[in-house]
Design a protein around this motif. Structure first.
Motif, PDB file in Angstrom:
ATOM      1  N   VAL A 112       0.509  -1.443   0.166  1.00  0.00           N
ATOM      2  CA  VAL A 112       0.434   0.015  -0.179  1.00  0.00           C
ATOM      3  C   VAL A 112       0.789   0.774  -0.242  1.00  0.00           C
ATOM      4  O   VAL A 112       1.712   1.107   0.503  1.00  0.00           O
ATOM      5  CB  VAL A 112      -0.764   0.100   1.688  1.00  0.00           C
ATOM      6  N   GLU A 113       0.612   1.892  -0.766  1.00  0.00           N
ATOM      7  CA  GLU A 113       1.282   3.524  -0.710  1.00  0.00           C
ATOM      8  C   GLU A 113      -0.101   4.569  -0.093  1.00  0.00           C
ATOM      9  O   GLU A 113      -1.025   4.321  -0.440  1.00  0.00           O
ATOM     10  CB  GLU A 113       1.609   4.175  -1.537  1.00  0.00           C
ATOM     11  N   VAL A 114       0.620   5.092   0.991  1.00  0.00           N
ATOM     12  CA  VAL A 114      -0.388   6.473   1.025  1.00  0.00           C
ATOM     13  C   VAL A 114      -0.041   7.851   0.248  1.00  0.00           C
ATOM     14  O   VAL A 114       0.516   8.148   0.424  1.00  0.00           O
ATOM     15  CB  VAL A 114      -0.709   6.569   2.921  1.00  0.00           C
ATOM     16  N   ASN A 115      -1.546   8.313   0.071  1.00  0.00           N
ATOM     17  CA  ASN A 115      -0.900   8.760  -0.835  1.00  0.00           C
ATOM     18  C   ASN A 115      -2.201   9.644  -1.154  1.00  0.00           C
ATOM     19  O   ASN A 115      -3.555   9.354  -1.505  1.00  0.00           O
ATOM     20  CB  ASN A 115      -0.437   8.506  -2.781  1.00  0.00           C
ATOM     21  N   LEU A 116      -2.235  11.130  -0.781  1.00  0.00           N
ATOM     22  CA  LEU A 116      -2.969  12.069  -1.283  1.00  0.00           C
ATOM     23  C   LEU A 116      -3.250  13.374  -1.471  1.00  0.00           C
ATOM     24  O   LEU A 116      -2.710  14.119  -2.571  1.00  0.00           O
ATOM     25  CB  LEU A 116      -3.229  12.377   0.818  1.00  0.00           C
ATOM     26  N   PHE A 117      -5.068  13.570  -1.639  1.00  0.00           N
ATOM     27  CA  PHE A 117      -4.575  14.087  -3.157  1.00  0.00           C
ATOM     28  C   PHE A 117      -4.557  15.966  -2.298  1.00  0.00           C
ATOM     29  O   PHE A 117      -3.952  16.538  -2.198  1.00  0.00           O
ATOM     30  CB  PHE A 117      -5.976  14.323  -3.188  1.00  0.00           C
ATOM     31  N   HIS A 118      -4.689  16.277  -1.086  1.00  0.00           N
ATOM     32  CA  HIS A 118      -4.646  16.955   0.089  1.00  0.00           C
ATOM     33  C   HIS A 118      -3.594  16.326   1.231  1.00  0.00           C
ATOM     34  O   HIS A 118      -3.804  16.242   2.181  1.00  0.00           O
ATOM     35  CB  HIS A 118      -5.764  17.794   0.947  1.00  0.00           C
ATOM     36  N   ARG A 119      -2.541  17.085   0.474  1.00  0.00           N
ATOM     37  CA  ARG A 119      -1.082  16.384   0.951  1.00  0.00           C
ATOM     38  C   ARG A 119      -1.152  17.048   2.270  1.00  0.00           C
ATOM     39  O   ARG A 119      -1.139  17.980   2.388  1.00  0.00           O
ATOM     40  CB  ARG A 119      -0.081  15.822   0.051  1.00  0.00           C
ATOM     41  N   SER A 120      -0.640  15.739   3.900  1.00  0.00           N
ATOM     42  CA  SER A 120       0.163  17.107   5.094  1.00  0.00           C
ATOM     43  C   SER A 120       0.255  15.465   5.358  1.00  0.00           C
ATOM     44  O   SER A 120      -0.115  14.495   5.549  1.00  0.00           O
ATOM     45  CB  SER A 120      -1.285  17.087   5.543  1.00  0.00           C
ATOM     46  N   GLU A 121       1.578  15.737   5.655  1.00  0.00           N
ATOM     47  CA  GLU A 121       2.775  15.221   7.319  1.00  0.00           C
ATOM     48  C   GLU A 121       1.583  14.078   7.711  1.00  0.00           C
ATOM     49  O   GLU A 121       1.852  13.169   7.667  1.00  0.00           O
ATOM     50  CB  GLU A 121       4.425  15.447   6.892  1.00  0.00           C
ATOM     51  N   GLU A 122       1.936  14.558   8.435  1.00  0.00           N
ATOM     52  CA  GLU A 122       0.126  14.452   9.626  1.00  0.00           C
ATOM     53  C   GLU A 122      -0.175  13.473   9.220  1.00  0.00           C
ATOM     54  O   GLU A 122      -0.553  12.705   9.746  1.00  0.00           O
ATOM     55  CB  GLU A 122       0.032  15.753  10.860  1.00  0.00           C
ATOM     56  N   ARG A 123      -1.440  13.678   8.587  1.00  0.00           N
ATOM     57  CA  ARG A 123      -2.286  13.480   7.986  1.00  0.00           C
ATOM     58  C   ARG A 123      -2.373  11.603   7.434  1.00  0.00           C
ATOM     59  O   ARG A 123      -2.482  10.698   7.610  1.00  0.00           O
ATOM     60  CB  ARG A 123      -3.239  13.591   6.914  1.00  0.00           C
ATOM     61  N   ILE A 124      -0.964  11.659   6.460  1.00  0.00           N
ATOM     62  CA  ILE A 124      -0.208  10.310   6.017  1.00  0.00           C
ATOM     63  C   ILE A 124       0.359   9.465   7.354  1.00  0.00           C
ATOM     64  O   ILE A 124      -0.261   8.073   7.200  1.00  0.00           O
ATOM     65  CB  ILE A 124       1.067  10.891   5.214  1.00  0.00           C
ATOM     66  N   LYS A 125       0.314   9.875   8.527  1.00  0.00           N
ATOM     67  CA  LYS A 125       1.216   9.217   9.127  1.00  0.00           C
ATOM     68  C   LYS A 125      -0.084   8.809  10.412  1.00  0.00           C
ATOM     69  O   LYS A 125       0.290   7.545  10.636  1.00  0.00           O
ATOM     70  CB  LYS A 125       2.032  10.028  10.857  1.00  0.00           C
ATOM     71  N   ARG A 126      -1.027   9.318  10.278  1.00  0.00           N
ATOM     72  CA  ARG A 126      -1.937   9.001  10.977  1.00  0.00           C
ATOM     73  C   ARG A 126      -2.769   8.371  10.522  1.00  0.00           C
ATOM     74  O   ARG A 126      -2.974   6.519  11.155  1.00  0.00           O
ATOM     75  CB  ARG A 126      -3.077  10.619  11.195  1.00  0.00           C
ATOM     76  N   ILE A 127      -2.444   7.881   9.417  1.00  0.00           N
ATOM     77  CA  ILE A 127      -3.668   7.154   7.567  1.00  0.00           C
ATOM     78  C   ILE A 127      -2.596   5.823   8.005  1.00  0.00           C
ATOM     79  O   ILE A 127      -3.441   4.895   8.120  1.00  0.00           O
ATOM     80  CB  ILE A 127      -3.737   7.347   6.397  1.00  0.00           C
ATOM     81  N   GLU A 128      -1.243   5.634   7.781  1.00  0.00           N
ATOM     82  CA  GLU A 128      -0.336   4.706   8.241  1.00  0.00           C
ATOM     83  C   GLU A 128      -0.762   4.432   9.442  1.00  0.00           C
ATOM     84  O   GLU A 128      -0.823   3.177   9.913  1.00  0.00           O
ATOM     85  CB  GLU A 128       1.028   5.059   8.631  1.00  0.00           C
ATOM     86  N   ASP A 129      -0.600   5.047  10.526  1.00  0.00           N
ATOM     87  CA  ASP A 129      -0.871   3.837  11.750  1.00  0.00           C
ATOM     88  C   ASP A 129      -2.265   3.444  12.164  1.00  0.00           C
ATOM     89  O   ASP A 129      -2.175   1.789  13.136  1.00  0.00           O
ATOM     90  CB  ASP A 129      -1.066   5.097  13.140  1.00  0.00           C
ATOM     91  N   HIS A 130      -3.500   3.794  11.199  1.00  0.00           N
ATOM     92  CA  HIS A 130      -4.891   3.246  11.085  1.00  0.00           C
ATOM     93  C   HIS A 130      -4.579   1.865   9.966  1.00  0.00           C
ATOM     94  O   HIS A 130      -5.344   1.442  11.022  1.00  0.00           O
ATOM     95  CB  HIS A 130      -5.874   4.950  10.591  1.00  0.00           C
ATOM     96  N   LEU A 131      -3.868   2.168   9.359  1.00  0.00           N
ATOM     97  CA  LEU A 131      -3.895   0.903   8.650  1.00  0.00           C
ATOM     98  C   LEU A 131      -2.866  -0.019   9.091  1.00  0.00           C
ATOM     99  O   LEU A 131      -3.547  -1.238   9.309  1.00  0.00           O
ATOM    100  CB  LEU A 131      -2.770   1.332   7.250  1.00  0.00           C
ATOM    101  N   HIS A 132      -1.890   0.471  10.083  1.00  0.00           N
ATOM    102  CA  HIS A 132      -1.010  -0.958  10.819  1.00  0.00           C
ATOM    103  C   HIS A 132      -2.009  -1.654  11.806  1.00  0.00           C
ATOM    104  O   HIS A 132      -1.881  -3.182  11.838  1.00  0.00           O
ATOM    105  CB  HIS A 132       0.244   0.115  11.310  1.00  0.00           C
ATOM    106  N   ALA A 133      -3.178  -0.720  12.654  1.00  0.00           N
ATOM    107  CA  ALA A 133      -3.818  -1.450  13.241  1.00  0.00           C
ATOM    108  C   ALA A 133      -4.450  -2.335  12.865  1.00  0.00           C
ATOM    109  O   ALA A 133      -5.193  -3.205  13.440  1.00  0.00           O
ATOM    110  CB  ALA A 133      -4.438  -0.350  14.033  1.00  0.00           C
ATOM    111  N   TYR A 134      -5.467  -1.432  11.640  1.00  0.00           N
ATOM    112  CA  TYR A 134      -5.804  -3.084  10.780  1.00  0.00           C
ATOM    113  C   TYR A 134      -4.694  -4.504  10.674  1.00  0.00           C
ATOM    114  O   TYR A 134      -6.105  -5.183   9.832  1.00  0.00           O
ATOM    115  CB  TYR A 134      -6.473  -2.313   9.622  1.00  0.00           C
ATOM    116  N   GLY A 135      -4.152  -3.791   9.935  1.00  0.00           N
ATOM    117  CA  GLY A 135      -2.810  -4.943   9.956  1.00  0.00           C
ATOM    118  C   GLY A 135      -2.400  -5.449   8.754  1.00  0.00           C
ATOM    119  O   GLY A 135      -2.392  -6.144   7.827  1.00  0.00           O
ATOM    120  N   VAL A 136      -2.646  -4.605   7.896  1.00  0.00           N
ATOM    121  CA  VAL A 136      -1.949  -3.982   7.036  1.00  0.00           C
ATOM    122  C   VAL A 136      -0.314  -4.145   7.187  1.00  0.00           C
ATOM    123  O   VAL A 136       0.011  -2.583   7.854  1.00  0.00           O
ATOM    124  CB  VAL A 136      -2.190  -2.900   6.295  1.00  0.00           C
ATOM    125  N   ALA A 137       0.056  -4.636   6.628  1.00  0.00           N
ATOM    126  CA  ALA A 137       1.785  -5.126   7.205  1.00  0.00           C
ATOM    127  C   ALA A 137       2.640  -3.699   5.828  1.00  0.00           C
ATOM    128  O   ALA A 137       3.313  -3.048   6.595  1.00  0.00           O
ATOM    129  CB  ALA A 137       2.188  -6.842   6.521  1.00  0.00           C
TER     130      ALA A 137
END
Ligand code: ATP
Ligand code: MG
Length: 249
Positions: free
Chosen positions: A97-122
């Motif tokens: 997976v790549e987290v790739n945002l239209f409205h890019r923000s480093e904080e939001r990318i980090k939050r999405i990464e953590d969220h995906l990890h919490a769901y088990g996306v390796a």
């Protein structure tokens, strides 16, 4: 809390997921508006997977399973709505997976990464090694060299038209999910699944399980070669047309 007996239960449950995503800083305010446009088209489609959407999903699955280097591009809406399904799909297929945002923000990318990890996306890329795509404005052009940039097949649900077009201009196969069969994303992608993203991801998981261990590469290649995205989009226009005609004959 919404009662399951509420006639709009499914739709309200999805809205709740998005509002949760917004409150957690995963989904952008613009993403909430984009969802509303999707809902309007889903009404016209009868809020169910059409036959042609299912065949597009089948073809998208064939592309993903035969790709040299496939990638799943995740934005704030996709993360809020289908992280569980993404985890299951990626566990079956091994697709990163790549987290790739239209409205890019480093904080939001980090939050999405953590969220995906919490769901088990390796395997989650977050734009550590950035390069800018041609034909597209600054911040929206950024992709990971080890992810979207390197990929031959990019699965980008709920993508924006400019970016879908920029990726196809680079010679990539672009697979998308978009309830609006008229959008630029829908018309410029290689395969457009005109379906709601949670329904599409569930179908895709079922198909990935079905095709798992498929040794007949030629069968998957035939599926890809027989697909015409524009004909498939036209079938979605007809679904909407027939539905309206049945309501107002
Ligand atoms: P484009 O940029 O492709 O021309 P647009 O600018 O009209 O389209 P965007 O805001 O870029 O639209 O993207 C939102 C798109 O995502 C809408 O076309 C909408 O139909 C679709 N969409 C929103 N929510 C969902 C969902 N849950 N499932 C599937 N599609 C959705
Ligand atoms: Mg757009």
């Amino acid at each position: 809390m919404v009662s399951e007996k509420h006639p709009r239960y499914k739709s309200l449950a999805l809205r709740n997921k998005l509002v949760d995503g917004y409150e957690k800083g995963i989904t952008s305010a613009h993403g909430l508006i984009a969802h509303g446009r999707g809902e309007a088209f889903d009404y016209l489609l009868g809020e169910q997977t059409s036959e042609n959407a299912l065949s597009a999903t089948n073809v998208a699955c064939a592309y993903l399973l035969t790709a040299r280097y496939p990638i799943l591009s995740v934005n704030g809406n996709t993360a809020a709505l289908v992280s569980e399904e993404i985890a299951e799909f990626c566990a079956i297929t091994g697709i990163p997976v790549e987290v790739n945002l239209f409205h890019r923000s480093e904080e939001r990318i980090k939050r999405i990464e953590d969220h995906l990890h919490a769901y088990g996306v390796a395997n989650v890329l977050t734009g550590f090694d950035i390069i800018k795509l041609d034909h597209i404005a600054s911040n929206r052009a950024k992709v990971d060299k080890q992810g979207i940039f390197k990929a031959d097949v990019v699965f980008a649900p709920l993508e924006d038209g400019d970016r879908a077009q920029a990726l196809t201009q680079l010679g990539k196969v672009v697979l998308t999910v978009d309830l609006n069969p008229l959008s630029r994303t829908a018309v410029t992608s290689t395969v457009t699944i005109v379906d709601e993203v949670t329904r599409a991801m569930k179908n895709l998981i079922g198909l990935a399980k079905h095709f798992e261990g498929e040794s007949d590469q030629a069968r998957l290649d035939t599926l890809k070669a027989s697909f015409d995205n524009f004909q498939n989009l036209k079938a979605s226009y007809v679904v909407m047309q027939k539905r309206l005609q049945s309501l107002a004959p």
